[in-house]
Design an enzyme around this catalytic site. Structure first.
Site, PDB file in Angstrom:
ATOM      1  N   GLY A 198       0.780  -1.325  -0.032  1.00 28.00           N
ATOM      2  CA  GLY A 198       0.025  -0.035  -0.075  1.00 28.00           C
ATOM      3  C   GLY A 198       0.814   1.194  -0.055  1.00 28.00           C
ATOM      4  N   VAL A 258       1.243   3.769   2.220  1.00 30.57           N
ATOM      5  CA  VAL A 258       1.879   3.966   3.352  1.00 30.57           C
ATOM      6  C   VAL A 258       3.047   2.869   3.596  1.00 30.57           C
ATOM      7  CG1 VAL A 258       1.780   4.133   5.859  1.00 30.57           C
ATOM      8  CG2 VAL A 258       0.033   5.234   4.692  1.00 30.57           C
ATOM      9  N   CYS A 306      -3.480  10.848  10.424  1.00 27.43           N
ATOM     10  CA  CYS A 306      -2.349  11.872   9.657  1.00 27.43           C
ATOM     11  C   CYS A 306      -2.710  13.403  10.108  1.00 27.43           C
ATOM     12  CB  CYS A 306      -2.451  11.598   8.141  1.00 27.43           C
ATOM     13  SG  CYS A 306      -3.834  11.289   7.376  1.00 27.43           S
ATOM     14  N   HIS A 355      -1.313  17.022   3.430  1.00 30.82           N
ATOM     15  CA  HIS A 355      -2.422  17.669   4.063  1.00 30.82           C
ATOM     16  C   HIS A 355      -2.162  18.877   4.708  1.00 30.82           C
ATOM     17  CE1 HIS A 355      -4.223  13.895   3.548  1.00 30.82           C
ATOM     18  NE2 HIS A 355      -4.376  13.272   5.018  1.00 30.82           N
TER      19      HIS A 355
END
Ligand code: 2RA
Length: 331
Positions: free
Chosen positions: A10, A12, A126, A234
């Protein structure tokens, strides 16, 4: 030290491998765990080809530490099975974050609570990590009373399918959708699912996890989490009301002295954090620091971080590094 990475294929998981290489942890054996369809798949780590193994084979190897990022259902089913054989699990899913008996850890803030008996440690969400780390020193000094947060979250937080959707839409290709609407040239006020209270799970993670990490359920938190078509990280607009008043210069000093935080704040030269410049870096970046003149004891700031790094993989590896350095996990 035998370290397993569960969910290695994945987004991450892939960054976890990069950070493990960068942090140079004393890894004697790296155990790569992926879904059954990826067992046997070769992945390069430190220029060596390693084959992915099954969950069962990984458990049988009794890793000292297992870094999980394979979704909440996989964590719920398999994290306890690793713990039963003595493995310390650091889980990036939301499965255990609100369990009273499971630590929710940002190493720079509260790793000192960790004990050898903690066999499942939760990595915060996160958007929580980057905000709480940035605010931690200010909370100590001025005590946070209320937070109003708007997030602008990278599609990488959703995963490969979302990245593919954006690429397809930008190329004019109609294909599978990770979101209910197009994400290209759009903004979706919809991260994760809606709860009965009208907030999304993502927004309530900011509320609940912030209160748990700071150990104060009286802190008022409200959030709107928005998905935007960017890759690098983000961003968060944070309005924070404190119990005590503050001096802006002292605020900047505290932020500059907070481990893991970099201040980028000079509007004379258009210096402020952006996902484009945070991408691939482990720090949390803070800018647009200014007093909120509409309310006393209140501050505005802009916080940006690579959500796959400090927001997930880097924070998890830093927890592992802390466990090893403080002999809470020994080989
Ligand atoms: C997101 N924080 O950005 C969530 C999960 N990674 O979608």
């Amino acid at each position: 030290m035998k370290i397993a990475v569960v969910g290695v294929t994945g987004m991450v998981g892939q960054v976890m491998l990069k950070v493990l290489e960068e942090e140079n942890l004393p890894v004697t054996e790296l155990i790569l765990v992926a879904s059954s369809k990826s067992v046997g798949k070769e992945i390069i780590f430190k220029e060596k080809a390693l084959k992915c193994v099954s969950m069962e084979d990984a458990i049988a190897k009794k890793p000292h530490i297992a870094l999980f990022s394979a979704g909440g259902d996989v964590s719920k089913e398999f994290a306890p099975k690793f713990a039963e054989v003595g493995t310390t699990v650091i889980d990036n899913s939301s499965a255990f974050r609100m369990d009273q008996d499971k630590p929710l850890v940002i190493p720079e803030i509260n790793a000192d609570q960790l004990k050898p008996s903690d066999k499942i440690i939760a990595n915060p969400n996160c958007s929580t990590i980057q905000m709480v780390l940035a605010l931690s020193g200010l909370h100590t000094k001025y005590q946070i009373k209320r937070l109003v947060i708007s997030t602008y979250q990278s599609i990488t937080g959703t995963g490969v399918a979302a990245v593919q959707q954006l690429q397809n839409e930008a190329a004019g290709i109609k294909d599978k959708m990770a979101y209910p609407y197009p994400i290209h040239e759009n903004a979706l006020p919809h991260c994760d699912v809606f709860e009965e209270n009208g907030y999304t799970k993502e927004e309530m993670k900011l509320v609940r996890e912030t209160q748990k990490i700071l150990g104060d359920r009286s802190i008022a938190v409200t959030a709107t989490a928005v998905r935007i078509p960017v890759m690098g990280g983000h961003s968060e607009s944070v309005n924070v009301e404190f119990e005590q008043d503050f001096e802006i210069n002292e605020v900047r000093k505290i932020l500059s002295e907070t481990a893991g935080v970099t201040v980028q704040d000079n509007t004379d030269v258009n210096l402020y954090p952006m996902p484009l410049t945070a991408h691939g870096k482990n720090d949390v970046f803070v800018g647009r620091i200014r007093r909120d003149h509409s309310q006393e004891k209140t501050l505005n700031m802009w916080i940006v971080a690579d959500n796959l790094r400090k927001g997930a993989a880097t924070n998890a590896v830093q927890i592992a590094s802390y466990l090893i350095a403080n002999e809470l996990v020994t080989s």
